[in-house]
Design an enzyme around this catalytic site. Sequence first.
Site, mmCIF file in Angstrom:
data_model
loop_
_atom_site.group_PDB
_atom_site.id
_atom_site.type_symbol
_atom_site.label_atom_id
_atom_site.label_comp_id
_atom_site.label_asym_id
_atom_site.label_seq_id
_atom_site.Cartn_x
_atom_site.Cartn_y
_atom_site.Cartn_z
ATOM 1 N NE ARG A 42 30.361 -12.630 -11.226
ATOM 2 C CZ ARG A 42 30.121 -13.661 -12.043
ATOM 3 N NH1 ARG A 42 30.123 -14.884 -11.576
ATOM 4 N NH2 ARG A 42 29.878 -13.445 -13.322
ATOM 5 N NE ARG A 79 1.471 7.676 7.532
ATOM 6 C CZ ARG A 79 0.538 8.583 7.399
ATOM 7 N NH1 ARG A 79 0.570 9.659 8.146
ATOM 8 N NH2 ARG A 79 -0.422 8.438 6.514
ATOM 9 C CB ILE A 129 26.059 -5.442 -6.048
ATOM 10 C CG1 ILE A 129 26.440 -3.962 -5.843
ATOM 11 C CG2 ILE A 129 27.137 -6.376 -5.498
ATOM 12 C CD1 ILE A 129 26.535 -3.519 -4.388
ATOM 13 C CD GLU A 163 0.680 1.099 8.000
ATOM 14 O OE1 GLU A 163 0.391 1.359 9.128
ATOM 15 O OE2 GLU A 163 0.314 0.075 7.420
ATOM 16 C CD GLU A 175 -14.676 2.165 1.374
ATOM 17 O OE1 GLU A 175 -15.199 2.739 0.390
ATOM 18 O OE2 GLU A 175 -15.142 2.176 2.522
HETATM 19 C C1 FAD Z 1 0.056 -5.350 -0.204
HETATM 20 C C2 FAD Z 1 -0.800 -4.244 0.335
HETATM 21 C C3 FAD Z 1 -1.300 -4.343 1.627
HETATM 22 C C4 FAD Z 1 -2.136 -3.351 2.140
HETATM 23 N N1 FAD Z 1 -2.696 -3.510 3.381
HETATM 24 C C5 FAD Z 1 -3.645 -2.646 3.803
HETATM 25 C C6 FAD Z 1 -4.346 -2.870 5.033
HETATM 26 O O1 FAD Z 1 -4.060 -3.821 5.771
HETATM 27 N N2 FAD Z 1 -5.352 -2.028 5.367
HETATM 28 C C7 FAD Z 1 -5.703 -0.965 4.587
HETATM 29 O O2 FAD Z 1 -6.628 -0.232 4.946
HETATM 30 N N3 FAD Z 1 -5.049 -0.707 3.417
HETATM 31 C C8 FAD Z 1 -4.036 -1.520 3.010
HETATM 32 N N4 FAD Z 1 -3.376 -1.292 1.818
HETATM 33 C C9 FAD Z 1 -3.796 -0.167 0.989
HETATM 34 C C10 FAD Z 1 -2.800 0.961 0.968
HETATM 35 O O3 FAD Z 1 -2.837 1.638 2.199
HETATM 36 C C11 FAD Z 1 -3.159 1.874 -0.217
HETATM 37 O O4 FAD Z 1 -2.879 1.145 -1.403
HETATM 38 C C12 FAD Z 1 -2.400 3.166 -0.187
HETATM 39 O O5 FAD Z 1 -2.857 3.970 0.859
HETATM 40 C C13 FAD Z 1 -2.528 3.934 -1.516
HETATM 41 O O6 FAD Z 1 -3.867 4.037 -1.887
HETATM 42 P P1 FAD Z 1 -4.312 3.636 -3.384
HETATM 43 O O7 FAD Z 1 -3.715 2.331 -3.700
HETATM 44 O O8 FAD Z 1 -5.787 3.764 -3.451
HETATM 45 O O9 FAD Z 1 -3.642 4.730 -4.297
HETATM 46 P P2 FAD Z 1 -4.274 6.139 -4.656
HETATM 47 O O10 FAD Z 1 -4.732 6.838 -3.456
HETATM 48 O O11 FAD Z 1 -5.271 5.935 -5.755
HETATM 49 O O12 FAD Z 1 -3.006 6.881 -5.252
HETATM 50 C C14 FAD Z 1 -2.504 6.622 -6.566
HETATM 51 C C15 FAD Z 1 -1.264 7.499 -6.780
HETATM 52 O O13 FAD Z 1 -1.627 8.884 -6.673
HETATM 53 C C16 FAD Z 1 -0.832 9.508 -5.668
HETATM 54 N N5 FAD Z 1 -1.642 10.522 -4.989
HETATM 55 C C17 FAD Z 1 -2.854 10.318 -4.399
HETATM 56 N N6 FAD Z 1 -3.300 11.487 -3.904
HETATM 57 C C18 FAD Z 1 -2.345 12.432 -4.161
HETATM 58 C C19 FAD Z 1 -2.210 13.821 -3.905
HETATM 59 N N7 FAD Z 1 -3.144 14.490 -3.216
HETATM 60 N N8 FAD Z 1 -1.095 14.457 -4.340
HETATM 61 C C20 FAD Z 1 -0.141 13.787 -5.004
HETATM 62 N N9 FAD Z 1 -0.203 12.461 -5.286
HETATM 63 C C21 FAD Z 1 -1.296 11.798 -4.864
HETATM 64 C C22 FAD Z 1 -0.404 8.383 -4.736
HETATM 65 O O14 FAD Z 1 0.780 8.736 -4.041
HETATM 66 C C23 FAD Z 1 -0.169 7.269 -5.751
HETATM 67 O O15 FAD Z 1 1.089 7.457 -6.359
HETATM 68 C C24 FAD Z 1 -2.468 -2.224 1.329
HETATM 69 C C25 FAD Z 1 -1.918 -2.110 0.045
HETATM 70 C C26 FAD Z 1 -1.093 -3.096 -0.459
HETATM 71 C C27 FAD Z 1 -0.545 -2.954 -1.860
#
Ligand code: FAD
Length: 404
Positions: A289, A264, A358, A384, A132
């Site tokens: 190259r 995953r 490279i 994921e 979300e």
């Molecule tokens: C191109 C694309 C396609 C996608 N497709 C789908 C899809 O089909 N369906 C779907 O449901 N989702 C999808 N996603 C969403 C994706 O799964 C999420 O973006 C991902 O899980 C990370 O969540 P977030 O972006 O809210 O980051 P956040 O959860 O806000 O995290 C931000 C940062 O904080 C770090 N972090 C968060 N919690 C912790 C913790 N407890 N300890 C340490 N570090 C932490 C994270 O590693 C990250 O570096 C997609 C995303 C992209 C970019």
Amino acid sequence: MAVETAAYSELTDIQRDIIEMVRQFADEQIIPNAEHYDHEDSFPEPIVEQMKELGLFGVTIPEEYGGMGLDLTTYAMIVEELSRGWISISGVVNTHFIGSYLLMKFGTDEQKDHFLPKMATGEIRAAFSLSEPEVGSDVQGIKATAKKGEDGAWELNGQKMWVTNGLGSSVVFVLMKTDPKADPPYKGMTCFITEKEPWKEVNEGDFAGLTVPPKIKKMGYKGVESTELVYDGYKCPPERVLGGEEAGVGEGFVQMMDALEVGRVNVAARGVGIAQRALELALRYSQERKTFGKPIAQHQAIQFKLADMATKIEAARLLTRKAARMKDAGERSDLEAGMAKLLASETGKECVEECFRIHGGYGYSKEYEIERLYRDAPLLLIGEGTSEIQRMVIGKKLLQRHKI
Ligand SMILES: Cc1cc2nc3c(=O)[nH]c(=O)nc-3n(C[C@H](O)[C@H](O)[C@H](O)COP(=O)(O)OP(=O)(O)OC[C@H]3O[C@@H](n4cnc5c(N)ncnc54)[C@H](O)[C@@H]3O)c2cc1C
């Protein structure tokens, strides 16, 4: 006297044939056309049509429903080959594969009969939606809700984010909060099988209340659309609760986390595929190259890069296949799936960067394939579950398995 041994091969005959077919498909249809669709950010319809003909949407769906009935290991090998061509192509099948896994494992007979035959042919495609606008990693924090109405139907409200195949899909497996008071929150979540019109932004009739805003503009992973989904009074019949109301209400989180485990492995295979392509490009360019009077491949610094890339790819591939084989054997593989996803996605990013280096200045030019790979690879670090989240999963599972 030497003992006669069989040549080493870890592939079955079926796997070898399928991999050969998909590799040829990637070489002839995906790689030569990826640049065009990436540049236009348009859906690669002709490639997807050919994938339907090859049966690639039903690889893991049982034969009784019209699929190939193959295992996760073979699927992971196919995904590696498709991703070697272009990760967006594997993105078109990825959420579809997760949706079919959810149906096969948790669906009612009616749900399987209704969806799987059409999914096996690719006639309808599936999306998978947890994230979300304010929630990604912390899935238990979702806000979208489903409430049962007096007419028996569930009313879905809320906004979903980053839905891959959000516009072109006909069915979305979506996680909703059904009991906001549940403690812990995951026990109050349910997975709904929401149907929609493919490629339609505003749904009407039976699917009214589901709209798809314009696709999100991304740095890479073009061609396959990522969208928000807005549920606003969408009515979902009770028979579309995954597994049926009795078995499925309150089980959505567990079901979808189970699916993420296979997801995953799938992302890990994509990491191996993109890394493999980066190695191939690096091997070719470094022999063409020349600097200081010889091909750059003859400089030890470049050879070391190639050596590290090839070694890491082989390790990531083996770990990915191990996680897949464990899952196929019915063993718990959450730890291995997390490790495979972590190693392979990081390997994908590292190999792409080494290949870019490279290529020197040409790596920065859109004339060269590596430029696309450089924009595509980072997605695998995020989707994921991020690398940080994989490390959390791995650490937790390690401690569970080795409790003193
Ligand atoms: C191109 C694309 C396609 C996608 N497709 C789908 C899809 O089909 N369906 C779907 O449901 N989702 C999808 N996603 C969403 C994706 O799964 C999420 O973006 C991902 O899980 C990370 O969540 P977030 O972006 O809210 O980051 P956040 O959860 O806000 O995290 C931000 C940062 O904080 C770090 N972090 C968060 N919690 C912790 C913790 N407890 N300890 C340490 N570090 C932490 C994270 O590693 C990250 O570096 C997609 C995303 C992209 C970019």
